[in-house]
Design an enzyme around this catalytic site. Sequence first.
Site, mmCIF file in Angstrom:
data_model
loop_
_atom_site.group_PDB
_atom_site.id
_atom_site.type_symbol
_atom_site.label_atom_id
_atom_site.label_comp_id
_atom_site.label_asym_id
_atom_site.label_seq_id
_atom_site.Cartn_x
_atom_site.Cartn_y
_atom_site.Cartn_z
ATOM 1 N N SER A 182 0.786 -1.222 0.000
ATOM 2 C CA SER A 182 0.000 0.000 0.000
ATOM 3 C C SER A 182 0.822 1.278 0.000
ATOM 4 C CB SER A 182 -0.933 0.024 1.202
ATOM 5 O OG SER A 182 -2.054 -0.779 0.958
ATOM 6 N N GLY A 201 2.507 -0.706 4.195
ATOM 7 C CA GLY A 201 2.105 -1.532 3.065
ATOM 8 C C GLY A 201 2.442 -2.981 3.314
ATOM 9 N N SER A 243 -9.753 1.243 2.337
ATOM 10 C CA SER A 243 -10.245 0.341 1.294
ATOM 11 C C SER A 243 -9.370 0.428 0.059
ATOM 12 C CB SER A 243 -11.692 0.698 0.914
ATOM 13 O OG SER A 243 -12.118 -0.086 -0.186
#
Length: 383
Positions: free
Chosen positions: A85, A333, A189
């Site tokens: 991420s 991430g 999300s």
Amino acid sequence: MAAATVGAVLATAVGAGAGSASPPPDRRSTTAVLRHGLDDLHHLGASGTQGLVHDGGRVTAARSGVADLDTGAPMPVDGYFRIGSTTKTFVSVVLLQLVGEGRIRLDDPIERWLPGVLNANGNDGRHVTVRQVLQHTSGLYDPTNDLDALKSADEFLVHRFDHYTEAHLVAIAMRHPPLFAAGTRWSYSNTNYLVAGMLIERVTGHSWHTEVRSRILVPLHLTRTFYPGDRPTLPRPHAKGYRQFAAGGPLVDTTVFNPTVTASAGGLVSTTTDLARFWQAVARGRLLRPGQMAELHQTVLADGFQGIRPGIRYGLGIMWIPNRCGGSWAHVGSMPGMSTLAAVTADGRRSTVLYLATELADPDRAEAVIQRELTLLDDLICG
């Protein structure tokens, strides 16, 4: 990977291998703090760890543990890994550059650019804006837990080479109603950044990763950062990634894996050196105009992250993590078996990147790793 839960974002683990082979230096030095922290994370269960601190012109790097549990090969100092991420910050920067060029507006509804994409089971792109997508206030469902490859060790081995597109993943999310009305709450999300990747392509006519390369990687000379597409392997050197899919279950080698499962929400590969340079460039305003820098830093309380540390906030593809010296801009991430935490001081003077080569499902061990990682980040950022 771009994780659906906070635990999956930061958790890592598995016990084996050796610690740093170098003799311990002065405990007050950055090198000593980094080595000690990485050794702690290894002893808490991470098979291998590596970290880097970029402070002005000085770079400090260290490692602990092993790159391969079978062979005992040493952890690389600056190996390649999937950044999960942390990709979101790259994507947000590109979209904000397009805002600065007047090609798209943060308050544009998604329907204007992607007609019909957010339009099922109560989802309505007319009422979701670009800003809400970047800030995770859209209410869009995260499809991560619906993906077969991430459900169990057996499913992973069957589905690890499956190909996905942003549109396919968003369509999976549309099978579910929104979690809340857009703009009323915050919920992390991956769907938001899949939509962001699609927006970049619609506005520019080029893929999101082509724009990331031309607008960020080439100007900053980040030659070891890239989007691999369907390529399931990593360049050398790299550590193997290991994931525990269920508490008490075995560790599964998840190194060979098709990263399109996260696409623009988490698909980039990089190194600690490249990430540290990227975060310093962001903080120093090298990539965004002042107006877009201000937008980047407009934060809301990250409700789902308060259990990790009270006061964590989220801007447009960037987190604010409070600490004893104020705080740092950061992102986390993970991809199966790989976890990243990158941060930078507000003035861009000092950046820190931590990478762990395993993910753990045992909640107590995972929590211990998370808290030690955040403590290490504080020590390194606050200097």
